[in-house]
Design an enzyme around this catalytic site. Sequence first.
Site: not given
Ligand SMILES: *Cc1c(COP(=O)(O)O)cnc(C)c1O
Length: 461
Positions: A72, A125, A216, A218, A259, A453
Amino acid sequence: MKYMTAEPFRIKMVEPIKKTTKEQRQQWLKEAQYNVFKIRAENVYIDCITDSGTSAMSQNQWSAMFQGDESYAGCSSFYRLQESVQDVFGMPFVQPTHQGRAADYIMAKIYCRPGTYAIGNMHFDTFRGNAEILGATPVDYAIDEGQDPTSDYHPFKGNIDLEKMEQLIKTKGPENICVVIITVTCNNNGGQPVSMQNIREVSELAGKHGIPVVIDAARLAENAYFIQQREPGYENKSIKEITREMFSYCETATMSSKKDGLVNIGGLFVTRNEDVYLQANQLAIVHEGFITYGGMSGRDMDALAVGLQEACDPQYLEYRIGQAKYLGDLLKARGVPIIEPTGGHGVYVDGRRFFPHIPQHEFPSQRLVCALYEEAGVRAVELGACAFGSKDKETGEPIWPKLETMRIALSRRVYTNSHLEVIANALGDIYENRDQYRGMKLVYEGPILALRHFTAGFELL
Ligand SMILES: *Cc1c(COP(=O)(O)O)cnc(C)c1O
């Protein structure tokens, strides 16, 4: 390496996919109210609805999972992940989360205040939803070339327009801009990269006014690869040197590990600010889990620790970005209108130019998604009138988005170039017969407009 242009891996385990008939697919489409989110995955031949959480893991990732420490608190899996993240991000403080949107939530909770604005190239989003719940207004300031699907080649269509940014800071006052978020690569307009110069200049402008910058992240490795390939001065730098420089310009980064983490689940909140880290720890404990796991299992953190490193491998990235270009070139050869240049994680077809006779309020890109599934069992996703459409807050009149696309997202290390050829053939044929298609009518929206969507229902006109 002249002849070595094929995928840089061989296949050790296979997952069968099912061939189906057009009659079956027509029936399934009807049952799903022409919304492919409601079709069973087993009835999809080639699934390009997203690149999120759909990566194939490597043998090294699978073996790392066996070392998962499920303690944990203070598990060794966390420390292995922390080391890998510090190496790629060059930032000290790492809070895991169960998904990217949880990191978005923590970030929004820390940075967003009611009545303020959050500037971005194009906000994702889930952040947009989180910011709106907290009373902040997200604004999208991608450069004009990035918001026009017909614009010519521009190497960095994900860049933020500095003039627009400066203008908003001036008119609203810097105290009313809570945060600037740079999404790399920019998903909403084609997986388009952001240049190092733009990240640096945005950071300088924000810093001058005391506004924090968040990345951000990803698709951090894909963005770094584009910088290496396209931006003067970076051609001899390694991917990790580039990612570390990217993050040197921000205070905090969030990441959906689904990603470029090359894993099926997970998220990260990474920062250089200790106070922000301590706040993130508290929010993680309440919403995610203890600091050293944040909603992840130990084995999943180990898979991510390895996946992040693999995503920075130049041979992998060459293959990865090359696949999007390969599909884009095949489509162009058939005359199919796409957003150019192709970006990092897929190909975006321009719904307006594909079906010029279908007006935006009849959902041309959604029609194309359905046609592609019906003809070839290929599942793509609409990013247009349905996904990005909104309504005037006072009059309720619909507002139609500038971009009207169908995204063919490419999962990492999953499909071969022959799968991509199937997609290009099918779309090429649909394009030849484009006059035969009519639009669609939205008959069900679901309770939350911004997420319609996922739940919408349609009828064919
Ligand atoms: C996929 C994504 C998110 C959200 O992430 P999840 O793992 O799907 O919750 C946020 N920002 C970007 C740019 C993303 O591609």
